[in-house]
Motif scaffolding. Structure first.
Motif, short mmCIF file in Angstrom:
data_model
loop_
_atom_site.label_atom_id
_atom_site.label_comp_id
_atom_site.label_asym_id
_atom_site.label_seq_id
_atom_site.Cartn_x
_atom_site.Cartn_y
_atom_site.Cartn_z
N GLU A 249 0.84 -1.21 0.00
CA GLU A 249 0.00 0.00 0.00
C GLU A 249 0.87 1.25 0.00
OE1 GLU A 249 -3.19 0.22 -0.53
OE2 GLU A 249 -3.13 -1.97 -0.71
N GLN A 250 1.89 1.24 0.86
CA GLN A 250 2.79 2.39 0.95
C GLN A 250 3.51 2.62 -0.37
OE1 GLN A 250 5.15 1.25 4.27
NE2 GLN A 250 3.83 2.28 5.78
N PHE A 251 3.90 1.49 -0.98
CA PHE A 251 4.64 1.61 -2.24
C PHE A 251 3.76 2.20 -3.34
CE2 PHE A 251 6.49 0.20 -6.25
CZ PHE A 251 7.77 0.69 -6.09
N VAL A 252 2.50 1.78 -3.38
CA VAL A 252 1.57 2.31 -4.38
C VAL A 252 1.48 3.82 -4.25
CG1 VAL A 252 -0.84 2.38 -5.16
CG2 VAL A 252 0.21 0.19 -4.57
N ALA A 253 1.33 4.29 -3.00
CA ALA A 253 1.21 5.74 -2.76
C ALA A 253 2.49 6.46 -3.16
CB ALA A 253 0.90 5.99 -1.29
N LEU A 254 3.63 5.88 -2.77
CA LEU A 254 4.93 6.49 -3.06
C LEU A 254 5.18 6.56 -4.56
CD1 LEU A 254 7.54 7.48 -1.55
CD2 LEU A 254 8.47 5.21 -2.01
N PHE A 255 4.93 5.45 -5.24
CA PHE A 255 5.19 5.38 -6.67
C PHE A 255 4.25 6.30 -7.44
CE2 PHE A 255 4.73 3.11 -10.84
CZ PHE A 255 5.96 3.46 -11.31
N THR A 256 2.99 6.36 -6.99
CA THR A 256 2.03 7.26 -7.64
C THR A 256 2.51 8.70 -7.53
OG1 THR A 256 0.28 5.72 -7.03
CG2 THR A 256 -0.41 7.91 -7.75
N GLU A 257 3.02 9.05 -6.35
CA GLU A 257 3.51 10.41 -6.15
C GLU A 257 4.70 10.69 -7.07
OE1 GLU A 257 4.59 11.46 -2.15
OE2 GLU A 257 4.96 13.54 -2.72
N LEU A 258 5.58 9.69 -7.20
CA LEU A 258 6.75 9.85 -8.07
C LEU A 258 6.31 10.12 -9.51
CD1 LEU A 258 9.88 9.54 -8.61
CD2 LEU A 258 9.36 7.17 -9.18
N VAL A 259 5.37 9.30 -10.01
CA VAL A 259 4.93 9.44 -11.39
C VAL A 259 4.23 10.79 -11.58
CG1 VAL A 259 3.43 8.48 -13.19
CG2 VAL A 259 4.75 6.95 -11.73
N GLU A 260 3.43 11.18 -10.60
CA GLU A 260 2.74 12.47 -10.68
C GLU A 260 3.73 13.63 -10.77
OE1 GLU A 260 -0.89 11.33 -7.75
OE2 GLU A 260 0.07 13.27 -7.45
N LYS A 261 4.70 13.61 -9.86
CA LYS A 261 5.69 14.69 -9.80
C LYS A 261 6.51 14.71 -11.09
CE LYS A 261 5.50 16.91 -5.85
NZ LYS A 261 4.71 16.17 -4.95
N THR A 262 6.77 13.50 -11.60
CA THR A 262 7.59 13.39 -12.80
C THR A 262 6.90 13.97 -14.01
OG1 THR A 262 8.62 11.40 -11.93
CG2 THR A 262 8.78 11.75 -14.28
N TYR A 263 5.63 13.63 -14.18
CA TYR A 263 4.97 13.98 -15.43
C TYR A 263 4.14 15.24 -15.38
CZ TYR A 263 6.89 9.71 -17.14
OH TYR A 263 7.79 8.76 -17.51
N SER A 264 3.90 15.79 -14.17
CA SER A 264 3.08 17.00 -14.13
C SER A 264 3.75 18.13 -14.90
CB SER A 264 2.80 17.41 -12.68
OG SER A 264 4.01 17.60 -12.00
N GLY A 265 5.08 18.21 -14.82
CA GLY A 265 5.80 19.25 -15.54
C GLY A 265 5.67 19.07 -17.04
N THR A 266 5.81 17.83 -17.50
CA THR A 266 5.71 17.53 -18.93
C THR A 266 4.31 17.89 -19.43
OG1 THR A 266 7.09 15.65 -18.41
CG2 THR A 266 6.21 15.75 -20.63
#
Lengths: 211, 246
Positions: A94-111
Motif C-alpha cells: 500500500e505504501q509503495f503504491v502511494a509512493l510510486f504514484t507520487e513519483l509518477v505524478e511529480k515526474t509527469y506534471s511538468g511535462t
C-alpha cells in the motif's frame, strides 16, 4: 443468464430494469476513455481560470483530479516492482503504491504542463482482447516538427477500463521503471529503493520542470 | 579494422560458449507482458558504468553546449534537413542489409528512395520520396542481420561516444561503418579519410543532439536510476526494431 435475470425482474415488476441500458451505455470503450481523459485535461490546461505561472499548482492539481482516476495505480506499482512485489507485506505494498504514484505524478506534471494548445492528438485505433486493450495514439508537436507515438495499455476492472501502462515511442513506462527498481533492489535493499524514490520526489518538488 | 576483428572474435566466442543473453521479445498478445521478467544480465556492468559516465560527462561539457548553441542558430526545419541528408548518405548499409535479410522489397525501396531524394530531394535534404511518392524507409542494419541469422546479442555493452549497445550490435555498427561510401574513395589519404569520417560523425551527432535537447534533459531529471533507464529504453527500442523486420 441475463435473460433469466430480466425475466425475474419483469415478473417481479422491479423498476430497475430501466437501469440496464443506461449501465451498458455508460461503459466507455478504451479509446473513448483515453480521448475523453485527454480532452478533459486539455480543457483544464486551456481554461482561462487556470492560466499563468502563479496558478501552476492549482492547474496541476485540477489535471490530477481529472486524470488520476483513469489509472490503476496499484496495478502499475505492482508491475513496476515485478518479482519483488510478492516479497512485500500488504502494508508495504500500500505504501509503495502511494509512493510510486507520487513519483509518477511529480515526474509527469511538468511535462503535462508544457502541453498547451499547440500539440495535436490523433487517436488511431483500439485493439481489445478479452480484458486487455491497446489504444494507439500519436502526438504531433509543431515546435519540434515531430510526431510521437503513444500507446495506452488498459485492462478491464469491473465495468471500467483503467490504464496500467503507457508506451511512449516504443518504451513502456512500467517496464522502464521496473528495470531501474530491479537494479537498485539487486544491489541493495527495499528500504534503499524507498529512500531513493523519496529523494527523487523531493528533488522534483524543489525544482519543477521548466514550463 | 582491428577493433572490428576483435569484436567478431568476442561474438564467436560468446556464441560458442552458448551464452545467450537475448531478452525474449515482447509477446504480441495483449496484457501478456511479463511483469516478472528480471532485468537483463549485465556482466560487463563495471566497464559499462564507466563508459556511461564518460558519455554523460562528454555530453555535459561538450556535446550539449555545442548542440544548444547550434540549435539557436539553425531553425528546426534546417536541422531536420541535415538529419535527412545524413540519413540519405547512409543508404549503402541499409540497402545491403535489406538484401542480406532477404527483404527484397525493402532493398528496392531504399534504392529508389536514395535515387529520388538525391536528385529531386536536393541531395537528401528533403524526403520527397515519402511525401510525393509514399516510399517509406526500410531501415536495416548489420546487427539486425546477425539477429536474423540467429547470432545471440551477447551482453549489454556501453560504447564510448556511441552509447548503449550489445556485443552483436557493436559488431553491426562496425560492419555498417565499413560500408560507408567514403571508404571506397581511393583518392583520399588515410588522414583525409579519417578527418572527413570523424567530422561527419561529429556533425551528425551535434545535429541529432540539437533535435533532442528536451528529451535528454527529461530523462536525466526523471530517472530514479539513470543507467537503468537508458539501458532499458535501449533494449525496448531495439526489440521493436528487430521485430519490425519480420
Amino acid at each position: 443468464m441475463l435473460r433469466r435475470w430480466l425475466a425475474v425482474c419483469v415478473m417481479a415488476g422491479l423498476p430497475f430494469l430501466s437501469f440496464l441500458p443506461v449501465v451498458t451505455w455508460a461503459v466507455l470503450s478504451p479509446l473513448e476513455v483515453i480521448r475523453s481523459g485527454v480532452n478533459q485535461a486539455i480543457a483544464v490546461l486551456q481554461d482561462p481560470a487556470y492560466q499563468g505561472t502563479d496558478r501552476r499548482q492549482q492547474r496541476i492539481a485540477k489535471v490530477r483530479e481529472v486524470v488520476l482516476p483513469l489509472f490503476d495505480t496499484r496495478e502499475i506499482a505492482k508491475r513496476a516492482l515485478g518479482v519483488y512485489w510478492r516479497e512485500r507485506t500488504e502494508e508495504e505494498q500500500e505504501q509503495f503504491v502511494a509512493l510510486f504514484t507520487e513519483l509518477v505524478e511529480k515526474t509527469y506534471s511538468g511535462t503535462l504542463d508544457r502541453y498547451t494548445a499547440n500539440v495535436e492528438f490523433y487517436y488511431d485505433e483500439e485493439r481489445i482482447e478479452g480484458n486487455f486493450a491497446d489504444v494507439a495514439t500519436r502526438i504531433f508537436d509543431p515546435a519540434q516538427q515531430k510526431t510521437f507515438s503513444v500507446v495506452y495499455k488498459l485492462h478491464r476492472v469491473g465495468d471500467r477500463w483503467l490504464i496500467y501502462d503507457i508506451v511512449a515511442e516504443n518504451v513502456s513506462m512500467v517496464r522502464n521503471y521496473r528495470n531501474q527498481f530491479n537494479r537498485i533492489l539487486n544491489k541493495s535493499s527495499y528500504e534503499d529503493l524507498v529512500q531513493t524514490i523519496q529523494n527523487k520526489i523531493k528533488e522534483l518538488s524543489v525544482a519543477p520542470a521548466p514550463s | 579494422m582491428y577493433v572490428f576483428v576483435k569484436l567478431i572474435a568476442v561474438v564467436l566466442v560468446t556464441a560458442v560458449l552458448g551464452l545467450r543473453f537475448d531478452a525474449s521479445l515482447v509477446s504480441a498478445q495483449l496484457g501478456a507482458e511479463e511483469d516478472t521478467t528480471p532485468p537483463p544480465a549485465d556482466p560487463l556492468a563495471p566497464f559499462n558504468e564507466k563508459m556511461f559516465w564518460f558519455n554523460l560527462k562528454l555530453d555535459d561539457y561538450l556535446v550539449r553546449p555545442v548542440a544548444s548553441g547550434y540549435a539557436k542558430i539553425f531553425p528546426i526545419g534546417a536541422r531536420r534537413g541535415v538529419d535527412r541528408f545524413f540519413d540519405n548518405v547512409g543508404v549503402v548499409p541499409r540497402f545491403a542489409n535489406n538484401l542480406l535479410q532477404f527483404r527484397l522489397v525493402g532493398a528496392a525501396r531504399e534504392l529508389s528512395r536514395f535515387l529520388v531524394n538525391t536528385t529531386l530531394g536536393g541531395v537528401g535534404f528533403f524526403d520527397v520520396a515519402d511525401s510525393w511518392l509514399g516510399l517509406k524507409p526500410s531501415p536495416a542494419d548489420f546487427g539486425q542481420t546477425l539477429w536474423k541469422y540467429g547470432v545471440p546479442s551477447g551482453p549489454y555493452l556501453v560504447l564510448p561516444f556511441f552509447g548503449p549497445s550489445t556485443i552483436r550490435d557493436a559488431v553491426g555498427l562496425a560492419a555498417d561503418g565499413a560500408m560507408h561510401p567514403l571508404n571506397y574513395m581511393d583518392v583520399l589519404s588515410t588522414v583525409e579519410w579519417l578527418a572527413i569520417r570523424s567530422g561527419a560523425q561529429v556533425m551528425y551527432a551535434i545535429n541529432y543532439r540539437s533535435m533532442n535537447l528536451e528529451l535528454f534533459e527529461d530523462v536525466d531529471r526523471y530517472a530514479v536510476d539513470l543507467y537503468g533507464a537508458v539501458q532499458d529504453a535501449y533494449f525496448q527500442r531495439r526489440e521493436r526494431e528487430l521485430r519490425a523486420t519480420e
